[in-house]
Design a protein around this motif. Structure first.
Motif, short mmCIF file in Angstrom:
data_model
loop_
_atom_site.label_atom_id
_atom_site.label_comp_id
_atom_site.label_asym_id
_atom_site.label_seq_id
_atom_site.Cartn_x
_atom_site.Cartn_y
_atom_site.Cartn_z
N GLU A 1 -88.47 -1.27 64.58
CA GLU A 1 -89.03 -2.04 63.47
C GLU A 1 -89.98 -1.19 62.65
O GLU A 1 -90.01 -1.27 61.41
N MET A 2 -90.76 -0.36 63.32
CA MET A 2 -91.73 0.48 62.63
C MET A 2 -91.03 1.43 61.66
O MET A 2 -91.50 1.64 60.53
N ASN A 3 -89.91 1.99 62.06
CA ASN A 3 -89.18 2.88 61.16
C ASN A 3 -88.68 2.14 59.92
O ASN A 3 -88.69 2.69 58.82
N GLN A 4 -88.28 0.90 60.08
CA GLN A 4 -87.86 0.11 58.92
C GLN A 4 -89.04 -0.17 57.99
O GLN A 4 -88.92 -0.07 56.76
N VAL A 5 -90.18 -0.53 58.58
CA VAL A 5 -91.39 -0.78 57.79
C VAL A 5 -91.82 0.48 57.05
O VAL A 5 -92.13 0.46 55.86
N MET A 6 -91.83 1.61 57.75
CA MET A 6 -92.27 2.86 57.14
C MET A 6 -91.32 3.32 56.05
O MET A 6 -91.75 3.90 55.05
N LYS A 7 -90.03 3.07 56.21
CA LYS A 7 -89.07 3.43 55.17
C LYS A 7 -89.36 2.67 53.88
O LYS A 7 -89.36 3.23 52.78
N ARG A 8 -89.66 1.38 54.02
CA ARG A 8 -89.96 0.58 52.82
C ARG A 8 -91.29 1.01 52.21
O ARG A 8 -91.42 1.10 50.98
N ILE A 9 -92.27 1.29 53.05
CA ILE A 9 -93.56 1.75 52.54
C ILE A 9 -93.39 3.06 51.77
O ILE A 9 -93.95 3.24 50.69
N TYR A 10 -92.60 3.98 52.32
CA TYR A 10 -92.41 5.27 51.65
C TYR A 10 -91.68 5.12 50.31
O TYR A 10 -92.15 5.59 49.27
N THR A 11 -90.54 4.47 50.34
CA THR A 11 -89.73 4.40 49.12
C THR A 11 -90.37 3.55 48.04
O THR A 11 -90.33 3.90 46.85
N GLU A 12 -91.01 2.45 48.43
CA GLU A 12 -91.48 1.48 47.44
C GLU A 12 -92.96 1.60 47.10
O GLU A 12 -93.36 1.22 46.00
N ILE A 13 -93.79 2.10 48.03
CA ILE A 13 -95.24 2.16 47.78
C ILE A 13 -95.73 3.60 47.68
O ILE A 13 -96.23 4.01 46.63
N ASN A 14 -95.59 4.39 48.76
CA ASN A 14 -96.05 5.79 48.70
C ASN A 14 -95.42 6.51 47.51
O ASN A 14 -96.11 7.19 46.73
N ASN A 15 -94.12 6.41 47.38
CA ASN A 15 -93.41 7.05 46.28
C ASN A 15 -93.39 6.17 45.04
O ASN A 15 -93.21 6.66 43.92
N GLY A 16 -93.58 4.88 45.24
CA GLY A 16 -93.52 3.94 44.13
C GLY A 16 -94.58 4.16 43.08
O GLY A 16 -94.34 4.01 41.88
N VAL A 17 -95.79 4.56 43.51
CA VAL A 17 -96.85 4.82 42.53
C VAL A 17 -96.49 6.03 41.66
O VAL A 17 -96.77 6.05 40.45
N TYR A 18 -95.87 7.03 42.26
CA TYR A 18 -95.42 8.19 41.50
C TYR A 18 -94.28 7.82 40.55
O TYR A 18 -94.19 8.34 39.44
N ARG A 19 -93.41 6.94 41.00
CA ARG A 19 -92.31 6.50 40.15
C ARG A 19 -92.85 5.83 38.89
O ARG A 19 -92.29 5.99 37.80
N CYS A 20 -93.94 5.10 39.02
CA CYS A 20 -94.58 4.50 37.84
C CYS A 20 -95.23 5.59 36.98
O CYS A 20 -95.02 5.65 35.77
N GLY A 21 -96.00 6.46 37.61
CA GLY A 21 -96.77 7.44 36.87
C GLY A 21 -95.94 8.45 36.13
O GLY A 21 -96.34 8.92 35.05
N PHE A 22 -94.79 8.81 36.67
CA PHE A 22 -93.96 9.83 36.05
C PHE A 22 -92.70 9.28 35.39
O PHE A 22 -91.76 10.02 35.12
N ALA A 23 -92.70 7.97 35.14
CA ALA A 23 -91.56 7.38 34.43
C ALA A 23 -91.44 7.99 33.04
O ALA A 23 -92.44 8.16 32.34
N GLY A 24 -90.21 8.29 32.65
CA GLY A 24 -89.99 8.94 31.36
C GLY A 24 -89.54 8.01 30.26
O GLY A 24 -89.23 8.45 29.15
N SER A 25 -89.51 6.70 30.55
CA SER A 25 -89.14 5.72 29.53
C SER A 25 -89.76 4.39 29.91
O SER A 25 -90.13 4.16 31.07
N GLN A 26 -89.85 3.50 28.93
CA GLN A 26 -90.39 2.17 29.21
C GLN A 26 -89.52 1.44 30.23
O GLN A 26 -90.03 0.76 31.13
N GLU A 27 -88.22 1.59 30.09
CA GLU A 27 -87.29 0.92 31.01
C GLU A 27 -87.50 1.41 32.44
O GLU A 27 -87.55 0.62 33.38
N ALA A 28 -87.63 2.74 32.60
CA ALA A 28 -87.84 3.29 33.93
C ALA A 28 -89.18 2.83 34.51
O ALA A 28 -89.28 2.50 35.69
N TYR A 29 -90.21 2.80 33.66
CA TYR A 29 -91.52 2.35 34.12
C TYR A 29 -91.49 0.88 34.53
O TYR A 29 -92.02 0.51 35.59
N ASP A 30 -90.91 0.02 33.72
CA ASP A 30 -90.86 -1.40 34.03
C ASP A 30 -90.17 -1.66 35.37
O ASP A 30 -90.63 -2.48 36.18
#
Length: 355
Positions: free
Chosen positions: A174-203
């Motif tokens: 279960e921990m691996n599933q939780v950590m996978k979601r944390i990594y893809t959606e939160i740890n990396n998610g903030v960078y995905r917002c910050g480095f979005a190259g279009s409004q659509e990608a940012y939204d």
């Protein structure tokens, strides 16, 4: 589509969604190298006290994980630490905080030198954390999730008495599933917002990030830590993003639907961890702000580092005891680590613990 990258990080690229380069040096340091099969992509090095140096900038969330785990497990004597400064150029992290601008053990000015010692034409990012073989001066691995997992599982011979079990076997699936979601959606998610190259990608990135943060807020309503009553690796991986959120990601990466401080469960949880030895005492807010606001010139071209926010709230009562549990599982013999070594203490004024 992959965002064009410098030797270190990423740039905003018009019209594109941010995609992190996840190709790391796959070597591992293990208790019994003979039990593993090496190939062209994986070499196995022996666990040995004093053989390796962990290079981990306090500013970096991925490196911050290794600082927390090293201290929790009591590996300070076994694995020495090199601390680059918070800023870097396109070539490499540098040891500008050390005397003469050189790491006192490796004798190098730039982490890049350790990468090139191993791979003269190394084509990827010069990233932290990195583990370097002290004798050869060559980098062994920069695979940050594997580094912390192996610290728990492979370095047990050198763990302190009372070191917590950060990977409980009964929780690992279960921990691996939780950590996978944390990594893809939160740890990396903030960078995905910050480095979005279009409004659509940012939204789209913003929606993904806050869907995940709302999920964690709900999960933490009924349990003190992500996996239950005691801290695990999952908490470490979430913490390093949460502790940077209000100070940097909220504004710099345009993640600001609301602050973490306005979310009762996440804010209580983040403070609970911050006040737990090995978490908050490894955090340098000044270095964190300098890194993001100075290095990311495409996002913040002026290089101005904000004076705020007020960080004193991190030391306020969190109230998470009402959910039961404790940071360390006393029934399993786990205890808190001792005081931070003077040579590794965060500078005064860079953390509300050290005013």
């Amino acid at each position: 589509m992959t965002t064009p990258q410098s030797t270190l990080g990423v740039y905003v690229h018009a019209g594109e969604e941010y995609s992190r380069d996840t190709n790391y040096i796959e070597d591992r340091i293990v208790a019994d190298p003979a039990a593993h099969t090496a190939d062209n992509n994986h070499k196995f090095w022996p666990v040995e006290a004093g053989k390796y140096r962990l290079v981990a900038a306090r500013a970096c969330p991925w490196a911050n994980r290794t600082l927390i785990v090293r201290r929790l497990l009591g590996l300070e004597d076994a694995i020495s630490i090199g601390l680059p400064g918070p800023t870097h150029d396109a070539r490499s992290w540098t040891f500008d905080l050390d005397k003469d601008g050189k790491d006192p053990v490796l004798g190098i000015e730039r982490l890049q030198e350790a990468y090139f010692k191993r791979f003269p034409d190394y084509p990827r990012g010069i990233t932290v954390p990195a583990i370097v073989d002290i004798k050869s001066g060559a980098v062994i691995t920069n695979n940050f999730p594997q580094i912390t997992e192996d610290s728990s599982k492979e370095w047990k011979e050198f763990h302190r008495e009372g070191a917590p079990n950060l990977w409980p076997e009964e929780l690992e699936d279960e921990m691996n599933q939780v950590m996978k979601r944390i990594y893809t959606e939160i740890n990396n998610g903030v960078y995905r917002c910050g480095f979005a190259g279009s409004q659509e990608a940012y939204d789209a990135a913003f929606e993904r990030l806050w869907t995940a943060l709302d999920w964690v807020e709900e999960r933490l309503a009924t349990r003190r830590y992500l996996m239950g009553d005691h801290i695990t690796e999952a908490d470490i991986r979430l913490f390093t993003t949460l502790v940077r959120f209000d100070a940097v990601y909220y504004s710099h990466f345009k993640c600001g639907r609301q602050t973490i401080a306005s979310m009762p469960n996440l804010w209580g949880y983040a403070r609970d961890l911050f006040q737990t030895p090995s978490f908050g005492d490894t955090v340098d807010f000044q270095q964190i702000k300098e890194h993001y606001y100075i290095v990311h010139k495409d996002i913040n071209p002026t290089g101005i580092v904000p004076a705020g926010p007020n960080l004193s709230g991190w030391m306020s009562e969190h109230g998470r005891e009402k959910l039961g549990g404790s940071p360390f599982d006393a029934d399993a013999g786990a205890t808190a680590p001792g005081e931070v070594r003077a040579s590794e203490r965060v500078a005064a004024g860079h953390n509300p613990m050290y005013a």
